[in-house]
Design a protein around this motif. Structure first.
Motif, short mmCIF file in Angstrom:
data_model
loop_
_atom_site.label_atom_id
_atom_site.label_comp_id
_atom_site.label_asym_id
_atom_site.label_seq_id
_atom_site.Cartn_x
_atom_site.Cartn_y
_atom_site.Cartn_z
N ALA A 31 9.73 3.50 4.61
CA ALA A 31 9.44 4.94 4.65
C ALA A 31 9.87 5.57 3.34
CB ALA A 31 10.21 5.59 5.81
N GLU A 32 9.06 6.48 2.79
CA GLU A 32 9.44 7.16 1.55
C GLU A 32 9.87 8.60 1.82
OE1 GLU A 32 6.24 6.26 -1.55
OE2 GLU A 32 5.26 7.81 -0.39
N GLY A 33 10.71 9.11 0.95
CA GLY A 33 11.05 10.53 1.00
C GLY A 33 12.05 10.89 2.08
N ILE A 63 0.86 -1.19 0.00
CA ILE A 63 0.00 0.00 0.00
C ILE A 63 0.90 1.23 0.00
CG2 ILE A 63 -1.86 1.26 1.11
CD1 ILE A 63 -2.87 -1.24 2.32
N ASP A 64 0.80 1.97 -1.11
CA ASP A 64 1.61 3.18 -1.32
C ASP A 64 0.99 4.35 -0.56
OD1 ASP A 64 3.60 4.77 -2.35
OD2 ASP A 64 2.97 4.59 -4.44
N ASP A 65 1.81 5.31 -0.19
CA ASP A 65 1.33 6.54 0.44
C ASP A 65 0.45 6.23 1.65
OD1 ASP A 65 2.61 7.66 -1.73
OD2 ASP A 65 0.77 8.03 -2.85
N PHE A 66 0.84 5.22 2.41
CA PHE A 66 0.00 4.78 3.51
C PHE A 66 -0.15 5.89 4.54
CE2 PHE A 66 -1.07 2.66 7.48
CZ PHE A 66 -2.13 1.88 7.07
MG MG Z 1 4.44 6.76 -2.48
#
Ligand code: MG
Ligand code: C2E
Ligand code: MG
Ligand code: MG
Length: 281
Positions: A235-237, A178-181
């Motif tokens: 974790a993204e970004g 699940i992206d951008d959770f």
């Molecule tokens: Mg994302």
């Protein structure tokens, strides 16, 4: 429409909405031609072990350079492609391209899972699961080396209708993330039922670490939720050492971000996998 200006000058004007629509249709047309002309590329962002910096996988990110417009950001063109339906074609191209790259790495002896972003429109297509199965079979890629990134909104409206589709993908052996959770409205009851493997914590919650106490709490909660449900978490970004340290303290296992690298061409990605040996003096 034409309007007679003071002084008799005739001016044409279009309401902003129409101008915007026209621009989007032109972009759509340019994308269709551009895909056929080979203007689209995939780049790969490393996914990294938070403790030892090992590269664990790669997210495929779509890049388009239009001859007139120059590089166009996916934030711009993916939305238009979703509106016009072109995403079906583009998404299919992305899937095949990413699977082919994962298969090249696999043949070279690397088990490097590749994550592919999937739009709601693609996922809702009745032939999607069969298309994924076909892409894997054609490339002889072990299904576990493909991860599909879906969004919460995609998963949670009509969850019952989508559950079968998700289960079919999971049964293929493909991994689901699940992206951008945290940016959507995940119901924990549904989350428990979904056959997913990983949560990707949205950049929004990472940006103000370590200082923002709410973001710390949210990130910590997502990490613990993932642990409790037996899911992986990434974790993204992540851009700074301070964010990296905070994530370490919060128990997050892996990350993506400019701290290591943004989206890279395949040669640049491979250079990161195998840093060139220093010549001995
Ligand atoms: Mg994302
Ligand atoms: P996403 O899947 O959440 O991808 C993460 C975005 O954050 C990417 O932007 C990536 O380049 C960027 N990013 C990565 N690390 C950092 C960082 O440390 N700091 C900052 N500020 N940004 C970082 P990109 O490539 O512009 O893609 C934007 C969105 O477009 C993606 O969000 C995804 O939703 C969509 N997208 C990109 N490629 C595809 C594709 O092939 N198919 C579909 N359906 N969507 C795609
Ligand atoms: Mg993504
Ligand atoms: Mg995002």
């Amino acid at each position: 429409a034409a309007r007679l200006q003071q002084g008799g000058e005739l001016r044409f004007y279009q309401p902003a909405m129409n101008r915007d629509l026209l621009a989007r249709l032109q972009l759509d047309q340019a994308m269709r031609l551009g895909l056929a002309a080979g203007q689209f590329r995939l780049q790969y962002q490393p996914q990294v072990d938070l403790r030892d910096g090992r590269i664990l996988g790669a997210e495929a990110l779509c890049r388009w350079t239009d001859p007139q417009r120059g590089p166009v950001s996916p934030a711009q063109f993916i939305g238009v492609a979703e509106e016009t339906g072109f995403i079906a074609e583009l998404g299919d191209w992305v899937l095949h391209e990413a699977v082919a790259q994962a298969a090249r790495w696999h043949r070279a002896g690397r088990a490097l899972p590749v994550s592919v972003n999937v739009s709601a429109l693609q996922f809702r297509d009745a032939g999607f699961v069969a298309g994924v199965a076909r892409a894997l079979a054609e490339a002889h890629l072990p299904p576990g080396l493909l991860e599909l990134e879906l969004t919460e909104s995609l998963l949670l409206d009509e969850v019952d209708a989508h559950l079968q589709q998700l289960q079919a993908l999971a049964d293929l052996g493909v991994r689901l993330a699940i992206d951008d959770f945290g940016t959507g409205y995940s119901s924990l009851r549904y989350l428990k039922r979904l056959p997913i493997h990983r949560l990707k914590i949205d950049r929004e919650f990472i940006r103000n670490l370590p200082d923002d106490t709410s973001d710390r709490a949210i990130t910590h909660t997502i990490v613990q939720l993932a642990q409790a449900l037996g899911l992986d978490v990434i974790a993204e970004g992540v851009e700074t050492d301070a964010q990296h340290r905070a994530l370490c303290e919060l128990g997050c296992a892996s990350f993506q971000g400019f701290l290591v690298a943004g989206a890279l061409t395949v040669p640049d990605f491979e250079a990161l996998l195998d840093p060139p040996q220093r010549k001995l003096a």
